[in-house]
Motif scaffolding. Structure first.
Motif, PDB file in Angstrom:
ATOM      1  N   VAL A 143       1.184  -6.741  -5.949  1.00  0.00           N
ATOM      2  CA  VAL A 143      -0.019  -5.911  -6.095  1.00  0.00           C
ATOM      3  C   VAL A 143       0.269  -4.537  -5.504  1.00  0.00           C
ATOM      4  O   VAL A 143       0.623  -4.417  -4.328  1.00  0.00           O
ATOM      5  CB  VAL A 143      -1.235  -6.541  -5.382  1.00  0.00           C
ATOM      6  CG1 VAL A 143      -2.467  -5.650  -5.573  1.00  0.00           C
ATOM      7  CG2 VAL A 143      -1.511  -7.946  -5.918  1.00  0.00           C
ATOM      8  N   TYR A 144       0.114  -3.509  -6.328  1.00  0.00           N
ATOM      9  CA  TYR A 144       0.321  -2.127  -5.906  1.00  0.00           C
ATOM     10  C   TYR A 144      -1.043  -1.517  -5.606  1.00  0.00           C
ATOM     11  O   TYR A 144      -1.853  -1.307  -6.508  1.00  0.00           O
ATOM     12  CB  TYR A 144       1.037  -1.344  -7.005  1.00  0.00           C
ATOM     13  CG  TYR A 144       2.410  -1.888  -7.316  1.00  0.00           C
ATOM     14  CD1 TYR A 144       3.539  -1.403  -6.661  1.00  0.00           C
ATOM     15  CD2 TYR A 144       2.576  -2.905  -8.253  1.00  0.00           C
ATOM     16  CE1 TYR A 144       4.801  -1.912  -6.927  1.00  0.00           C
ATOM     17  CE2 TYR A 144       3.833  -3.427  -8.526  1.00  0.00           C
ATOM     18  CZ  TYR A 144       4.937  -2.931  -7.865  1.00  0.00           C
ATOM     19  OH  TYR A 144       6.180  -3.454  -8.126  1.00  0.00           O
ATOM     20  N   LEU A 145      -1.302  -1.258  -4.328  1.00  0.00           N
ATOM     21  CA  LEU A 145      -2.579  -0.714  -3.892  1.00  0.00           C
ATOM     22  C   LEU A 145      -2.431   0.786  -3.660  1.00  0.00           C
ATOM     23  O   LEU A 145      -1.801   1.210  -2.701  1.00  0.00           O
ATOM     24  CB  LEU A 145      -3.029  -1.418  -2.603  1.00  0.00           C
ATOM     25  CG  LEU A 145      -4.303  -0.888  -1.939  1.00  0.00           C
ATOM     26  CD1 LEU A 145      -5.510  -0.998  -2.876  1.00  0.00           C
ATOM     27  CD2 LEU A 145      -4.561  -1.622  -0.629  1.00  0.00           C
ATOM     28  N   CYS A 146      -2.997   1.585  -4.567  1.00  0.00           N
ATOM     29  CA  CYS A 146      -2.790   3.045  -4.594  1.00  0.00           C
ATOM     30  C   CYS A 146      -1.357   3.359  -4.136  1.00  0.00           C
ATOM     31  O   CYS A 146      -1.135   4.166  -3.231  1.00  0.00           O
ATOM     32  CB  CYS A 146      -3.832   3.795  -3.781  1.00  0.00           C
ATOM     33  SG  CYS A 146      -4.138   3.312  -2.076  1.00  0.00           S
ATOM     34  N   ASP A 178      -8.894   9.045  -3.922  1.00  0.00           N
ATOM     35  CA  ASP A 178      -7.693   9.217  -3.116  1.00  0.00           C
ATOM     36  C   ASP A 178      -7.320  10.695  -3.032  1.00  0.00           C
ATOM     37  O   ASP A 178      -7.212  11.371  -4.050  1.00  0.00           O
ATOM     38  CB  ASP A 178      -6.544   8.423  -3.750  1.00  0.00           C
ATOM     39  CG  ASP A 178      -5.377   8.189  -2.823  1.00  0.00           C
ATOM     40  OD1 ASP A 178      -5.038   9.094  -2.040  1.00  0.00           O
ATOM     41  OD2 ASP A 178      -4.784   7.101  -2.891  1.00  0.00           O
ATOM     42  N   ARG A 179      -7.099  11.176  -1.806  1.00  0.00           N
ATOM     43  CA  ARG A 179      -6.710  12.573  -1.611  1.00  0.00           C
ATOM     44  C   ARG A 179      -5.258  12.705  -1.154  1.00  0.00           C
ATOM     45  O   ARG A 179      -4.832  13.794  -0.778  1.00  0.00           O
ATOM     46  CB  ARG A 179      -7.653  13.225  -0.585  1.00  0.00           C
ATOM     47  CG  ARG A 179      -9.096  13.242  -1.039  1.00  0.00           C
ATOM     48  CD  ARG A 179     -10.018  13.874  -0.014  1.00  0.00           C
ATOM     49  NE  ARG A 179     -11.420  13.820  -0.449  1.00  0.00           N
ATOM     50  CZ  ARG A 179     -12.446  14.247   0.283  1.00  0.00           C
ATOM     51  NH1 ARG A 179     -12.227  14.761   1.498  1.00  0.00           N
ATOM     52  NH2 ARG A 179     -13.677  14.149  -0.174  1.00  0.00           N
ATOM     53  N   HIS A 185      -7.591   6.861   0.178  1.00  0.00           N
ATOM     54  CA  HIS A 185      -6.259   6.272   0.260  1.00  0.00           C
ATOM     55  C   HIS A 185      -6.212   5.092   1.232  1.00  0.00           C
ATOM     56  O   HIS A 185      -5.182   4.430   1.330  1.00  0.00           O
ATOM     57  CB  HIS A 185      -5.256   7.352   0.706  1.00  0.00           C
ATOM     58  CG  HIS A 185      -3.822   6.974   0.505  1.00  0.00           C
ATOM     59  ND1 HIS A 185      -3.295   6.682  -0.736  1.00  0.00           N
ATOM     60  CD2 HIS A 185      -2.795   6.835   1.395  1.00  0.00           C
ATOM     61  CE1 HIS A 185      -2.009   6.392  -0.610  1.00  0.00           C
ATOM     62  NE2 HIS A 185      -1.681   6.464   0.667  1.00  0.00           N
ATOM     63  N   SER A 186      -7.321   4.810   1.926  1.00  0.00           N
ATOM     64  CA  SER A 186      -7.329   3.745   2.935  1.00  0.00           C
ATOM     65  C   SER A 186      -8.445   2.745   2.678  1.00  0.00           C
ATOM     66  O   SER A 186      -9.355   2.580   3.502  1.00  0.00           O
ATOM     67  CB  SER A 186      -7.478   4.363   4.329  1.00  0.00           C
ATOM     68  OG  SER A 186      -6.437   5.280   4.591  1.00  0.00           O
ATOM     69  N   PRO A 187      -8.402   2.034   1.559  1.00  0.00           N
ATOM     70  CA  PRO A 187      -9.468   1.071   1.260  1.00  0.00           C
ATOM     71  C   PRO A 187      -9.521  -0.079   2.249  1.00  0.00           C
ATOM     72  O   PRO A 187     -10.556  -0.727   2.388  1.00  0.00           O
ATOM     73  CB  PRO A 187      -9.126   0.589  -0.156  1.00  0.00           C
ATOM     74  CG  PRO A 187      -7.646   0.795  -0.272  1.00  0.00           C
ATOM     75  CD  PRO A 187      -7.371   2.051   0.498  1.00  0.00           C
ATOM     76  N   PHE A 188      -8.415  -0.319   2.958  1.00  0.00           N
ATOM     77  CA  PHE A 188      -8.414  -1.383   3.970  1.00  0.00           C
ATOM     78  C   PHE A 188      -9.363  -1.058   5.114  1.00  0.00           C
ATOM     79  O   PHE A 188      -9.830  -1.957   5.813  1.00  0.00           O
ATOM     80  CB  PHE A 188      -6.994  -1.626   4.501  1.00  0.00           C
ATOM     81  CG  PHE A 188      -6.183  -0.389   4.723  1.00  0.00           C
ATOM     82  CD1 PHE A 188      -6.391   0.435   5.818  1.00  0.00           C
ATOM     83  CD2 PHE A 188      -5.194  -0.025   3.809  1.00  0.00           C
ATOM     84  CE1 PHE A 188      -5.650   1.585   6.022  1.00  0.00           C
ATOM     85  CE2 PHE A 188      -4.433   1.121   4.004  1.00  0.00           C
ATOM     86  CZ  PHE A 188      -4.662   1.938   5.115  1.00  0.00           C
ATOM     87  N   PHE A 189      -9.678   0.230   5.328  1.00  0.00           N
ATOM     88  CA  PHE A 189     -10.679   0.653   6.303  1.00  0.00           C
ATOM     89  C   PHE A 189     -12.019   0.941   5.632  1.00  0.00           C
ATOM     90  O   PHE A 189     -13.073   0.577   6.140  1.00  0.00           O
ATOM     91  CB  PHE A 189     -10.235   1.925   7.033  1.00  0.00           C
ATOM     92  CG  PHE A 189      -9.131   1.737   8.032  1.00  0.00           C
ATOM     93  CD1 PHE A 189      -8.920   0.529   8.669  1.00  0.00           C
ATOM     94  CD2 PHE A 189      -8.293   2.796   8.347  1.00  0.00           C
ATOM     95  CE1 PHE A 189      -7.907   0.370   9.604  1.00  0.00           C
ATOM     96  CE2 PHE A 189      -7.280   2.651   9.281  1.00  0.00           C
ATOM     97  CZ  PHE A 189      -7.085   1.440   9.913  1.00  0.00           C
ATOM     98  N   ALA A 190     -11.972   1.642   4.508  1.00  0.00           N
ATOM     99  CA  ALA A 190     -13.196   2.140   3.881  1.00  0.00           C
ATOM    100  C   ALA A 190     -14.029   1.031   3.241  1.00  0.00           C
ATOM    101  O   ALA A 190     -15.264   1.058   3.305  1.00  0.00           O
ATOM    102  CB  ALA A 190     -12.854   3.196   2.835  1.00  0.00           C
ATOM    103  N   HIS A 227       0.825  -1.199   0.000  1.00  0.00           N
ATOM    104  CA  HIS A 227       0.000   0.000   0.000  1.00  0.00           C
ATOM    105  C   HIS A 227       0.864   1.256   0.000  1.00  0.00           C
ATOM    106  O   HIS A 227       1.838   1.345   0.756  1.00  0.00           O
ATOM    107  CB  HIS A 227      -0.904   0.018   1.241  1.00  0.00           C
ATOM    108  CG  HIS A 227      -1.665   1.293   1.426  1.00  0.00           C
ATOM    109  ND1 HIS A 227      -1.404   2.174   2.460  1.00  0.00           N
ATOM    110  CD2 HIS A 227      -2.664   1.850   0.700  1.00  0.00           C
ATOM    111  CE1 HIS A 227      -2.224   3.207   2.365  1.00  0.00           C
ATOM    112  NE2 HIS A 227      -3.001   3.039   1.311  1.00  0.00           N
ATOM    113  N   SER A 228       0.555   2.204  -0.861  1.00  0.00           N
ATOM    114  CA  SER A 228       1.184   3.526  -0.848  1.00  0.00           C
ATOM    115  C   SER A 228       2.711   3.416  -0.999  1.00  0.00           C
ATOM    116  O   SER A 228       3.199   2.900  -1.987  1.00  0.00           O
ATOM    117  CB  SER A 228       0.770   4.277   0.422  1.00  0.00           C
ATOM    118  OG  SER A 228       1.096   5.633   0.352  1.00  0.00           O
TER     119      SER A 228
END
Length: 241
Positions: free
Chosen positions: A93-96, A189-190, A216-221, A71-72
């Motif tokens: 895997v590149y997550l944002c 993503d902001r 930027h936090s799909p693991f939470f959202a 991530h990031s």
């Protein structure tokens, strides 16, 4: 079933994946997350944290074919791990995330972006050689679509980010670039501009570039949607072998 290793971004730790791990398990996969050196519960002194130490930590955590998700900022560590030893990496895997450009540092890539949404929030500690983010701005930058519980957890758990790994050049070879690579772009993503993510996603095959309507936090959202996307990637990887 596939094995997943989940790698956090700047200032975060393994804690940020606590919703995704059970969501992947419900889909029949095994998932783990680690703290990179100097993050989370890892107490490596900040002045000893390097991009190579990140890579070594990832390699040490692997003992069988594994899909490694970054991530990031973790786009750099997961790629560095693949350059160090790709033996047990079945896909990246590149997550944002920052998908490295050979010869550039992560800092170079961030500064090359179309605009700098993080810049007003960055707080540098020169004595420690770290940076962090203004707590008053983190929710708006990283967690604007996340629930209050997630926002509170982040407030309690965010740690300083060592600067040195992000100012280290990474040279790419076929050791990492020949692996199956996927990019998940977050369109709300902001922190890393979505249009810049689209540019970085150009480094993977077009069929391996997907999107999530998340911050930027799909693991939470949207942990379930993220787990489903990773499930699809796992199915694709299995079909290709």
């Amino acid at each position: 079933m596939s094995e997943f290793l989940l790698i956090h971004g700047s200032c975060h730790g393994a804690w940020c994946w606590h919703r995704v791990i059970p969501a992947l398990a419900a889909l029949g996969h095994s998932a783990r997350a680690i703290d990179l050196p100097g993050h989370g519960r890892d107490r490596t002194p900040f002045d000893q944290v390097t991009l190579d130490s990140y890579a070594q930590a990832i390699c040490t955590a692997l003992d069988s074919p594994t899909i490694v998700v970054g991530h990031s900022m973790a786009g750099y560590p997961i790629t560095a791990a693949a350059e160090t030893d790709p033996t047990h990496i079945s896909a990246l895997v590149y997550l944002c995330a920052y998908a490295p450009v050979s010869g550039m540092t992560l800092g170079d890539m961030r500064r090359a972006g179309p605009h700098q949404p993080l810049a007003p929030a960055i707080r540098v500690n020169k004595d420690q050689g770290t940076f962090g983010f203004d707590p008053a701005q983190t929710n708006a930058l990283f967690y604007h679509d996340c629930d209050a519980q997630a926002q509170t957890l982040a407030t309690l758990c965010l740690t300083p980010q060592p600067i040195a790994p992000q100012e280290t050049v990474l040279t790419l070879t076929q050791r990492s670039q020949s692996l199956p690579r996927h990019y998940i772009r977050c369109t709300d993503d902001r922190a890393i501009p979505p249009e810049y993510q689209a540019v970085m996603a150009g480094s993977v095959p077009a069929a391996h570039h997907t999107t999530l309507p998340a911050s930027h936090s799909p693991f939470f959202a949207c942990p379930d949607a993220l787990a489903q996307r990773l499930h699809t990637i796992a199915q694709h990887s299995q079909a290709a072998t």
